[in-house]
Enzyme design. Structure first.
Site, mmCIF file in Angstrom:
data_model
loop_
_atom_site.group_PDB
_atom_site.id
_atom_site.type_symbol
_atom_site.label_atom_id
_atom_site.label_comp_id
_atom_site.label_asym_id
_atom_site.label_seq_id
_atom_site.Cartn_x
_atom_site.Cartn_y
_atom_site.Cartn_z
ATOM 1 C CD GLU A 7 -2.662 -1.468 -0.007
ATOM 2 O OE1 GLU A 7 -3.041 -0.504 -0.701
ATOM 3 O OE2 GLU A 7 -2.872 -2.653 -0.336
ATOM 4 C CG HIS A 53 -0.801 1.166 -4.387
ATOM 5 N ND1 HIS A 53 -0.734 0.983 -5.749
ATOM 6 C CD2 HIS A 53 -1.402 0.042 -3.892
ATOM 7 C CE1 HIS A 53 -1.274 -0.198 -6.049
ATOM 8 N NE2 HIS A 53 -1.673 -0.784 -4.943
#
Ligand SMILES: [Zn+2]
Length: 803
Positions: A288, A291
């Site tokens: 994550e 990202h």
């Protein structure tokens, strides 16, 4: 990409969204948005999406609002529009999700958006290539904490105001509110004003003990990954803080909202996590966080390039969990859990190039279906191969060129290849054509050239079309490593003269995405000595090869179980042990005949028992759950439950197993003892397993009644199809198709997905499999919602492999 989306992206620029949300009512929520933007063709018309709004006004007047769109006409060079509306909460995880915690009755509200869901929360230009800056304020009940994409600017009374964000795509908009418990710190970051950024972990109030228990490790992983990324990536971290929330009701495993990442709340385990679960948390944090650059700072232009987000983040997730956060077995975990899902997906008819053809992505539901194991697992493995082929330095240089050139903007495959091309002399376009624009995987086969004197010379051949760089290792007959070499394999076979007479294992470092087929001599030595192979990564790859041979029906399920009986008992590596245990259960469920199941389960349970009794603290948490879940010894399970130091997840596994065996007396007792969300789901799962016709009928009515939330549906679906219940469940095979389709037609993407996941997975006779196949195929002739249709087509392919 739809023409009107392309047109709108060309028309609108410089979007800023100022939005106030009122979350004080549990009935619905209020939205007031002021959206300013420039238009490249004054006089043109466009539209804002808003899905499900009531009392919708535009600039103070009733809005020209129909079919989820607010019409905007006669636009000027610059424009400001003001929209107000009342909006519904949802309970299926697609939108402003409202959840009441069963443990304490507290309410939580989470904007679970992504894809085209943000329009169910706020008015927006809902496509990835129109980025907006956001200034958000929220009025919430006075005991709540509110977290949003932007950094908190002020709190006055019950109103929380957040700083203006950098530009990002609408699908990345979020906020969460509730009485969260929090662990916060200031993370060292030189480019930030004052040299630090605010960081935090947040969880439901009832999860406070688990958050406190894991806080040090969560913080350590977060900090290590952040320091790593901000060292290797050239663009600065783009956002003003980094908050992470264990959010209830999320459909995805986690979601990379800028500055406010959310994770499924069950990732914060009540019981002792297994090693694979701990590794999942670490690689997901790293995924994550990657990202924030891949996906959020530089975003795919349209959904056919979702791999540019997900393949990268998945690769970075495993890599950085290992190199920065200390989870050095992350790639071993990938070899036995992640990559296999990629191979399975790549064998199905629904497989697609990692970088999909633009014209194949006809709508957002099709794009949603492509968030699959091609995009994650195969994309991850292919990028790992790319890094190995290019060399780490050139790969990273190309990545940084890409991130810098497209910061705060959008990019596609061609742009990415331009960036890589600038960093290397190698033919990256040729590589991309072979790896990213094709489907399927290669088979690497070893044969022996016996035409020469002496022991046969191993010859490595590629069946397929891709260039590979991989390690090939040679072993003696008792599987002791003798030598390894780096091999570039293409159209021409590679003779391994120096490995004559040796056991040969291609891809022993698991660098490439291809299945292996060792020669018969080597395979005989591997099956005789698998547990003696020193490298856990090679063992994991070889175990997957055995699973793959079973799924390809080259060897029988019984052969795989026998291999486990011999070589999993001495296995001491927790990730390999747990990964193989999972694979054994999956293969037994899918491929075993009903009359073989009890025998296989007995062996698997006994291997687990051995590990529990062995007392290795790293093996025990996973092995205990398997033993509790599979044991056929009801007295043993009841005695286990009577002990008071048994882990909660083990307790639920035992309660579930007892229910499956016909003793449902323990469910209510356990549900009273564990009133958490995970306890609620575990109780639903166990009740669904009770093996009487009446109980199954009652469960079925509940499952298909349309009242269950997505996670509840998942739990009931998992419990319903019991291992040994093929006869009892026979009538439900065709009903699943009829009732599942009816429910999907009146639900959204998220529910379509879980209905697909509830596909009957249990050992069935060939005749029952055929009946199920016929019913699903007939339904697919008609009108099936896109997400469910994709899932069913995949299940049919899997079913066909068993027939
Ligand atoms: Zn992701």
């Amino acid at each position: 990409m739809l023409p009107e989306a392309r047109e709108r992206a060309a028309l609108l620029t410089d979007v800023h969204t100022e939005v106030h949300l009122d979350l004080t009512s549990p009935e619905d929520f209020g939205v007031e948005a002021t959206i300013s933007f420039a238009c490249t063709q004054p006089g043109a018309s466009s539209f804002l999406e808003l899905n499900g709004g009531t009392d919708v006004t535009l600039d103070g007047q009733p809005a020209p609002y129909a079919d989820g769109r607010i019409a905007l006409t006669d636009l000027g060079a610059t424009n400001t529009v003001r929209v107000t509306a009342r909006m519904p909460y949802v309970h299926d995880g697609d939108g402003m999700t409202e959840v009441v915690d069963p443990a304490d009755g507290e309410r939580y509200v989470c904007a679970h958006t992504s894809m085209d869901i943000t329009q169910k929360v706020i008015p927006c230009f809902d496509q990835p290539d129109i980025k907006s800056t956001f200034t958000v304020s929220v009025t919430a009940p006075s005991h709540w904490t509110v977290i949003a994409n932007g950094r908190l600017a002020s709190r006055e009374g019950d109103t929380w105001s957040f700083e203006r964000t950098p530009p990002f795509s609408s699908y990345l908009f979020t906020l969460v509110g509730g009485p969260w418990v929090s662990v916060t710190w200031d993370e060292r970051y030189a480019p930030a004003p004052g040299g630090t950024l605010p960081f935090g972990w947040h969880a439901r109030a009832s999860q406070e003990p688990e958050l406190r228990r894991d806080a040090d490790e969560l913080r350590r992983i977060t900090s290590a990954c952040f320091q790593h990324y901000t060292t290797v990536f050239e663009p600065e971290y783009p956002y003003a803080d980094f908050q992470q929330v264990f959010a209830p009701g999320l459909n995805w495993g986690a979601m990379e909202f800028p500055g406010c990442v959310v994770y499924r709340d069950e990732a914060l385990k009540k019981g002792t996590p297994t090693e694979l679960e701990r590794e999942w948390v670490a690689s997901t944090i790293a995924h994550e966080m990657a990202h924030m650059w891949f996906g959020d700072l530089v975003t795919m232009t349209w959904w056919e390039d979702s791999w540019l987000n997900e393949s990268f983040a998945d690769f970075m997730g495993y890599d950085v969990a290992g190199t920065a956060a200390g989870y050095t077995d992350a790639w071993t975990s990938a070899a036995i859990t992640r990559k296999p899902a990629g191979y399975r997906a790549d064998r199905r008819r629904s497989t697609h190039p990692i970088a999909e053809d633009t014209e194949k992505i006809v709508d957002v539901d099709t794009a949603f279906a492509n968030f699959d194991m091609i995009t994650y697992a195969k994309g991850n493995a292919s990028l790992a191969q790319l890094g190995h082929w290019l060399g780490e330095e050139d790969f990273l240089a190309g990545v940084n060129t890409h991130l810098t050139a497209h910061a705060f903007g959008n990019a596609d495959l061609a742009a990415f290849l331009d960036s890589l091309d600038a960093a290397t002399d190698k033919d990256v376009r040729g590589w991309a054509q072979a790896w990213l624009r094709s489907t399927g995987f290669d088979t690497l086969r070893v044969t022996r050239d016996t035409s020469v004197d002496g022991p046969g010379v191993p010859v490595l051949t590629r069946e397929g079309s891709r260039p590979h760089r991989l390690t090939v290792s040679a072993y003696d007959s008792s599987m002791r490593l003798v030598d390894s070499r780096d091999v570039h394999l293409g159209d021409e076979p590679v003779r391994l003269e120096e490995f004559a007479g040796r056991v040969v294992v291609p891809n022993s470092g698991d660098e490439t995405f291809a299945v292996i087929r060792p020669d018969d001599e080597s395979w005989a030595a591997i099956t005789a000595g698998l547990s003696a192979v020193e490298s856990q990564l090679t063992r994991a790859m070889l175990w997957w090869t055995a699973v793959d041979l079973t799924e390809s029906q080259v060897i029988a399920v019984a052969d795989l179980v026998a291999l486990a009986d011999q070589h999993l008992r001495p296995e001491t590596h927790p990730v390999v042990f747990e990964g193989v245990m999972r694979a054994l259960q999956l293969v037994t469920r899918r491929y075993a005949a009903p009359d073989e199941v009890a025998g296989h389960l007995a062996v698997i349970a006994d291997i687990a028992r051995g590990a529990v009794e062995g007392g290795d603290p790293l093996l025990a948490p996973g092995a205990s759950r398997v033993l509790a879940r599979l044991s056929a010894d009801a007295d043993f399970l009841v005695d286990w439950l009577a002990q008071d130091d048994v882990d909660q997840s083990v307790r639920w596994a035992a309660v579930h197993r007892l229910a499956e065996l016909g003793d449902s007396a323990h469910i209510d007792v356990e549900a009273a003892r564990d009133q958490s969300v995970s306890g609620h789901h575990a109780a639903l799962r166990a009740r669904a397993a009770v093996p009487t016709a009446e109980a199954k009928a009652e469960t079925w009515a509940r499952l298909m009644g349309g009242e269950l939330g997505n996670h509840e549906f998942d739990a009931v679906g998992e419990g319903f199809w019991g291992w040994e219940q093929a006869d009892l469940l026979r009538p439900y095979l065709s009903r699943y198709v009829i009732d599942g389709l009816a429910l999907a037609r009146r639900s959204g993407q998220g529910m379509g997905d879980v209905i697909g996941d509830a596909f009957p997975q249990l050992p069935l006779t060939a005749e029952a499999r055929l009946e199920l196949r016929t019913a699903v195929a007939a339904a697919l002739e008609g009108d099936v919602p896109t997400v469910l249709a994709r899932s069913w087509n995949d299940s049919l392919d899997d079913l066909d492999r068993t027939l």
